[in-house]
Design a protein around this motif. Structure first.
Motif, PDB file in Angstrom:
ATOM      1  N   ASP A 219      -2.263   4.843  14.523  1.00 19.85           N
ATOM      2  CA  ASP A 219      -2.567   4.598  13.112  1.00 19.85           C
ATOM      3  C   ASP A 219      -1.714   5.454  12.187  1.00 19.85           C
ATOM      4  OD1 ASP A 219      -6.126   4.306  13.802  1.00 19.85           O
ATOM      5  OD2 ASP A 219      -4.593   2.730  13.673  1.00 19.85           O
ATOM      6  N   SER A 220      -1.014   6.419  12.739  1.00 19.11           N
ATOM      7  CA  SER A 220      -0.164   7.304  11.937  1.00 19.11           C
ATOM      8  C   SER A 220       0.908   6.481  11.231  1.00 19.11           C
ATOM      9  CB  SER A 220       0.488   8.361  12.832  1.00 19.11           C
ATOM     10  OG  SER A 220      -0.490   9.170  13.448  1.00 19.11           O
ATOM     11  N   ALA A 221       0.908   6.526   9.910  1.00 15.99           N
ATOM     12  CA  ALA A 221       1.820   5.705   9.108  1.00 15.99           C
ATOM     13  C   ALA A 221       1.599   6.053   7.644  1.00 15.99           C
ATOM     14  CB  ALA A 221       1.574   4.218   9.354  1.00 15.99           C
ATOM     15  N   LEU A 222       2.290   5.315   6.804  1.00 12.67           N
ATOM     16  CA  LEU A 222       2.161   5.480   5.348  1.00 12.67           C
ATOM     17  C   LEU A 222       1.299   4.350   4.813  1.00 12.67           C
ATOM     18  CD1 LEU A 222       3.087   7.001   2.794  1.00 12.67           C
ATOM     19  CD2 LEU A 222       5.161   5.603   2.813  1.00 12.67           C
ATOM     20  N   TYR A 223       0.264   4.693   4.071  1.00 19.86           N
ATOM     21  CA  TYR A 223      -0.693   3.705   3.587  1.00 19.86           C
ATOM     22  C   TYR A 223      -0.635   3.601   2.069  1.00 19.86           C
ATOM     23  CZ  TYR A 223      -2.606   3.570   8.252  1.00 19.86           C
ATOM     24  OH  TYR A 223      -2.746   3.380   9.599  1.00 19.86           O
ATOM     25  N   PHE A 224      -0.621   2.361   1.610  1.00 22.58           N
ATOM     26  CA  PHE A 224      -0.560   2.099   0.179  1.00 22.58           C
ATOM     27  C   PHE A 224      -1.766   1.289  -0.261  1.00 22.58           C
ATOM     28  CE2 PHE A 224       3.514   3.710  -0.961  1.00 22.58           C
ATOM     29  CZ  PHE A 224       4.339   3.532   0.133  1.00 22.58           C
ATOM     30  N   CYS A 225      -2.347   1.735  -1.359  1.00 21.00           N
ATOM     31  CA  CYS A 225      -3.363   0.971  -2.067  1.00 21.00           C
ATOM     32  C   CYS A 225      -2.671   0.255  -3.228  1.00 21.00           C
ATOM     33  CB  CYS A 225      -4.442   1.926  -2.588  1.00 21.00           C
ATOM     34  SG  CYS A 225      -5.804   1.180  -3.464  1.00 21.00           S
ATOM     35  N   ALA A 226      -3.096  -0.946  -3.543  1.00 18.63           N
ATOM     36  CA  ALA A 226      -2.449  -1.691  -4.619  1.00 18.63           C
ATOM     37  C   ALA A 226      -3.492  -2.488  -5.390  1.00 18.63           C
ATOM     38  CB  ALA A 226      -1.377  -2.629  -4.061  1.00 18.63           C
ATOM     39  N   VAL A 227      -3.194  -2.727  -6.652  1.00 17.34           N
ATOM     40  CA  VAL A 227      -4.118  -3.472  -7.511  1.00 17.34           C
ATOM     41  C   VAL A 227      -3.381  -4.514  -8.330  1.00 17.34           C
ATOM     42  CG1 VAL A 227      -3.953  -1.886  -9.486  1.00 17.34           C
ATOM     43  CG2 VAL A 227      -6.028  -3.230  -9.159  1.00 17.34           C
ATOM     44  N   ARG A 228      -4.073  -5.591  -8.564  1.00 20.77           N
ATOM     45  CA  ARG A 228      -3.547  -6.660  -9.407  1.00 20.77           C
ATOM     46  C   ARG A 228      -4.640  -7.022 -10.389  1.00 20.77           C
ATOM     47  NH1 ARG A 228      -1.813 -10.916  -5.395  1.00 20.77           N
ATOM     48  NH2 ARG A 228      -3.603 -12.123  -6.114  1.00 20.77           N
ATOM     49  N   ALA A 229      -4.261  -7.268 -11.639  1.00 21.07           N
ATOM     50  CA  ALA A 229      -5.276  -7.529 -12.661  1.00 21.07           C
ATOM     51  C   ALA A 229      -5.720  -8.978 -12.694  1.00 21.07           C
ATOM     52  CB  ALA A 229      -4.751  -7.112 -14.029  1.00 21.07           C
ATOM     53  N   SER A 230      -4.939  -9.844 -12.088  1.00 25.18           N
ATOM     54  CA  SER A 230      -5.287 -11.258 -12.107  1.00 25.18           C
ATOM     55  C   SER A 230      -4.696 -11.919 -10.873  1.00 25.18           C
ATOM     56  CB  SER A 230      -4.738 -11.935 -13.362  1.00 25.18           C
ATOM     57  OG  SER A 230      -3.314 -11.887 -13.358  1.00 25.18           O
ATOM     58  N   ARG A 231      -4.998 -13.191 -10.705  1.00 23.98           N
ATOM     59  CA  ARG A 231      -4.549 -13.903  -9.501  1.00 23.98           C
ATOM     60  C   ARG A 231      -3.029 -13.901  -9.380  1.00 23.98           C
ATOM     61  NH1 ARG A 231      -3.254 -19.324  -8.507  1.00 23.98           N
ATOM     62  NH2 ARG A 231      -3.523 -19.908  -6.334  1.00 23.98           N
ATOM     63  N   GLN A 232      -2.348 -14.030 -10.498  1.00 22.31           N
ATOM     64  CA  GLN A 232      -0.892 -14.112 -10.455  1.00 22.31           C
ATOM     65  C   GLN A 232      -0.218 -12.908 -11.094  1.00 22.31           C
ATOM     66  OE1 GLN A 232       0.753 -17.865 -11.627  1.00 22.31           O
ATOM     67  NE2 GLN A 232      -1.017 -19.023 -10.946  1.00 22.31           N
ATOM     68  N   GLY A 233      -0.941 -11.844 -11.261  1.00 18.93           N
ATOM     69  CA  GLY A 233      -0.374 -10.670 -11.918  1.00 18.93           C
ATOM     70  C   GLY A 233       0.506  -9.847 -10.990  1.00 18.93           C
ATOM     71  N   LYS A 234       1.132  -8.832 -11.570  1.00 19.13           N
ATOM     72  CA  LYS A 234       1.975  -7.927 -10.800  1.00 19.13           C
ATOM     73  C   LYS A 234       1.114  -7.069  -9.897  1.00 19.13           C
ATOM     74  CE  LYS A 234       4.814  -7.215 -14.862  1.00 19.13           C
ATOM     75  NZ  LYS A 234       5.295  -6.183 -15.802  1.00 19.13           N
ATOM     76  N   LEU A 235       1.657  -6.775  -8.736  1.00 19.31           N
ATOM     77  CA  LEU A 235       0.977  -5.894  -7.792  1.00 19.31           C
ATOM     78  C   LEU A 235       1.504  -4.480  -8.031  1.00 19.31           C
ATOM     79  CD1 LEU A 235      -1.051  -6.152  -5.465  1.00 19.31           C
ATOM     80  CD2 LEU A 235       0.893  -6.387  -3.922  1.00 19.31           C
ATOM     81  N   ILE A 236       0.608  -3.583  -8.387  1.00 17.60           N
ATOM     82  CA  ILE A 236       0.992  -2.200  -8.685  1.00 17.60           C
ATOM     83  C   ILE A 236       0.485  -1.313  -7.552  1.00 17.60           C
ATOM     84  CG2 ILE A 236       0.796  -0.284 -10.303  1.00 17.60           C
ATOM     85  CD1 ILE A 236       2.371  -2.715 -11.327  1.00 17.60           C
TER      86      ILE A 236
ATOM     87  N   GLY B 133      -0.133   2.404  -5.468  1.00 21.91           N
ATOM     88  CA  GLY B 133      -0.328   3.831  -5.529  1.00 21.91           C
ATOM     89  C   GLY B 133       0.853   4.540  -4.901  1.00 21.91           C
ATOM     90  N   GLN B 134       0.840   5.845  -4.941  1.00 28.12           N
ATOM     91  CA  GLN B 134       1.998   6.622  -4.477  1.00 28.12           C
ATOM     92  C   GLN B 134       2.076   6.743  -2.967  1.00 28.12           C
ATOM     93  OE1 GLN B 134      -0.654   7.585  -6.282  1.00 28.12           O
ATOM     94  NE2 GLN B 134      -0.846   9.811  -6.324  1.00 28.12           N
ATOM     95  N   GLY B 135       1.046   6.303  -2.300  1.00 25.08           N
ATOM     96  CA  GLY B 135       1.071   6.313  -0.841  1.00 25.08           C
ATOM     97  C   GLY B 135       0.457   7.568  -0.253  1.00 25.08           C
ATOM     98  N   THR B 136      -0.175   7.417   0.894  1.00 24.41           N
ATOM     99  CA  THR B 136      -0.760   8.530   1.639  1.00 24.41           C
ATOM    100  C   THR B 136      -0.289   8.462   3.076  1.00 24.41           C
ATOM    101  OG1 THR B 136      -2.753   8.572   0.261  1.00 24.41           O
ATOM    102  CG2 THR B 136      -2.900   9.603   2.443  1.00 24.41           C
ATOM    103  N   THR B 137       0.287   9.546   3.538  1.00 24.29           N
ATOM    104  CA  THR B 137       0.710   9.610   4.936  1.00 24.29           C
ATOM    105  C   THR B 137      -0.485  10.015   5.790  1.00 24.29           C
ATOM    106  OG1 THR B 137       2.965  10.223   4.329  1.00 24.29           O
ATOM    107  CG2 THR B 137       2.253  10.724   6.573  1.00 24.29           C
ATOM    108  N   LEU B 138      -0.786   9.173   6.747  1.00 24.84           N
ATOM    109  CA  LEU B 138      -1.871   9.467   7.676  1.00 24.84           C
ATOM    110  C   LEU B 138      -1.273   9.990   8.971  1.00 24.84           C
ATOM    111  CD1 LEU B 138      -4.843   9.309   8.637  1.00 24.84           C
ATOM    112  CD2 LEU B 138      -4.367   6.975   9.368  1.00 24.84           C
ATOM    113  N   GLN B 139      -1.701  11.154   9.389  1.00 23.14           N
ATOM    114  CA  GLN B 139      -1.242  11.763  10.622  1.00 23.14           C
ATOM    115  C   GLN B 139      -2.442  11.918  11.546  1.00 23.14           C
ATOM    116  OE1 GLN B 139       2.124  12.641  10.997  1.00 23.14           O
ATOM    117  NE2 GLN B 139       1.647  12.909  13.144  1.00 23.14           N
ATOM    118  N   VAL B 140      -2.417  11.201  12.660  1.00 23.17           N
ATOM    119  CA  VAL B 140      -3.493  11.291  13.638  1.00 23.17           C
ATOM    120  C   VAL B 140      -2.957  12.062  14.845  1.00 23.17           C
ATOM    121  CG1 VAL B 140      -5.138  10.041  15.065  1.00 23.17           C
ATOM    122  CG2 VAL B 140      -4.423   9.090  12.856  1.00 23.17           C
TER     123      VAL B 140
END
Lengths: 118, 113
Positions: free
Chosen positions: B85-102, B104-111
């Protein structure tokens, strides 16, 4: 599932030359494609939205004359980095939302292109 | 304007232990929320999404996330971490069905084994 491809996966070019990166949706049509840029260990920054049949929409701060985008067909968008400089070296990722039907317009990402300008 | 925050640059966890990667968002209206994982020199792989419905969303590889509207959070969780599972994880949000995907800065997970 939907697949987005990018070509090339890696490219090294000399400063001052131009490089073209292709993004293809392989099993669906994409009227819109997005181009992102990613620096090492950093987030994805949206550069531009590529629209089939019309001009691309660029994010603030992105030079449209430097990063030329052409959405040639419903399955192909290209990003050309013109007169590349070392600071353009980066990982470029495209994505394409599947806009068919009334689904969630999910975005599918290409594998990325590593550009190194020497 | 919409935004996503991942407050931790890195999360370290021992193999077999539960993991949480945090994400908070800001968007007008109802959010479309996503989690992606990225392995070195690779594109993004989709893990899961929240659009509507049950606040607990289950995704790929045993991951799940809980949408909390009052806290505007969408934390990623897994009951038992794997070294893979060790990898870089990104959370993203969109305000609408066809909106831009924005993203987060990413979190490195180290297991660690």
């Amino acid at each position: 599932g939907a697949v987005v491809s990018q070509h090339p996966s890696r490219v090294i070019c000399k400063s001052g030359t131009s490089v073209k990166i292709e993004c293809r949706s392989l099993d669906f049509q994409a009227t819109t494609m997005f181009w992102y840029r990613q620096f090492p260990k950093q987030s994805l920054m949206l550069m531009a939205t590529s629209n089939e049949g019309s001009k691309a929409t660029y994010e603030q701060g992105v030079e449209k004359d430097k990063f030329l985008i052409n959405h040639a067909s419903l399955t192909l968008s290209t990003l050309t980095v013109t007169s590349a400089h070392p600071e353009d070296s980066s990982f470029y990722i495209c994505s394409a939302p599947d806009s068919t039907g009334t689904g969630t317009y999910e975005q599918y990402f290409g594998p990325g292109t590593r550009l190194t300008v020497t | 304007a919409q935004s996503v925050a991942q407050p931790e640059d890195q999360v370290n966890v021992a193999e077999g232990n539960p993991l949480t990667v945090k994400c908070t968002y800001s968007v007008s209206g109802n959010p479309y929320l996503f989690w992606y994982v990225q392995y070195p020199n690779r594109g993004l792989q989709f893990l899961l999404k929240y659009i509507t419905g049950d606040n607990l969303v289950k995704g790929s590889y045993g991951f799940e996330a809980e949408f909390n509207k009052s806290q505007t959070s969408f934390h990623l969780k897994k009951p038992s971490a794997l070294v893979s599972d060790s990898a870089l994880y990104f959370c993203a949000v969109r305000a609408s069905r066809q909106g831009k995907l924005i993203f987060g800065q990413g979190t490195t997970l180290q297991v660690k084994p």
